[in-house]
Design a protein around this motif. Structure first.
Motif, short mmCIF file in Angstrom:
data_model
loop_
_atom_site.label_atom_id
_atom_site.label_comp_id
_atom_site.label_asym_id
_atom_site.label_seq_id
_atom_site.Cartn_x
_atom_site.Cartn_y
_atom_site.Cartn_z
N ALA A 121 0.65 -0.95 0.18
CA ALA A 121 -0.24 0.32 -0.18
C ALA A 121 0.93 1.33 0.51
N CYS A 122 2.20 1.26 0.31
CA CYS A 122 3.03 2.49 0.37
C CYS A 122 3.71 2.52 -0.84
N LEU A 123 3.68 1.67 -1.52
CA LEU A 123 4.84 1.04 -2.81
C LEU A 123 3.74 2.41 -3.17
N LEU A 124 2.40 1.47 -3.23
CA LEU A 124 0.99 2.13 -4.18
C LEU A 124 1.09 3.58 -4.31
N GLU A 125 1.18 4.12 -2.95
CA GLU A 125 0.95 5.47 -2.58
C GLU A 125 1.64 6.65 -3.21
#
Length: 57
Positions: free
Chosen positions: A33-37
């Motif tokens: 999720a952090c990478l996608l953000e």
């Protein structure tokens, strides 16, 4: 928690059931999720666009 590993983006601990990814070049870990953000599909640390792989337990 997976050892003492923390997300390289948010700094929060990585839990065994978390959806994580790992850079195959420099081996940092982060929450998917952090990478996608970040709206990027490459490693936030590597100078080149290293591939990110899914980590499965």
């Amino acid at each position: 928690m997976v050892g003492l590993k923390r997300c390289s983006i948010c700094g929060e601990p990585l839990g065994r059931n978390d959806d994580m990814v790992k850079c195959e070049q420099c081996h940092i870990w982060c929450h998917r999720a952090c990478l996608l953000e970040r709206a990027e599909s490459h490693c936030p640390r590597c100078a080149d666009e290293a591939w990110i792989s899914v980590v499965e337990f």
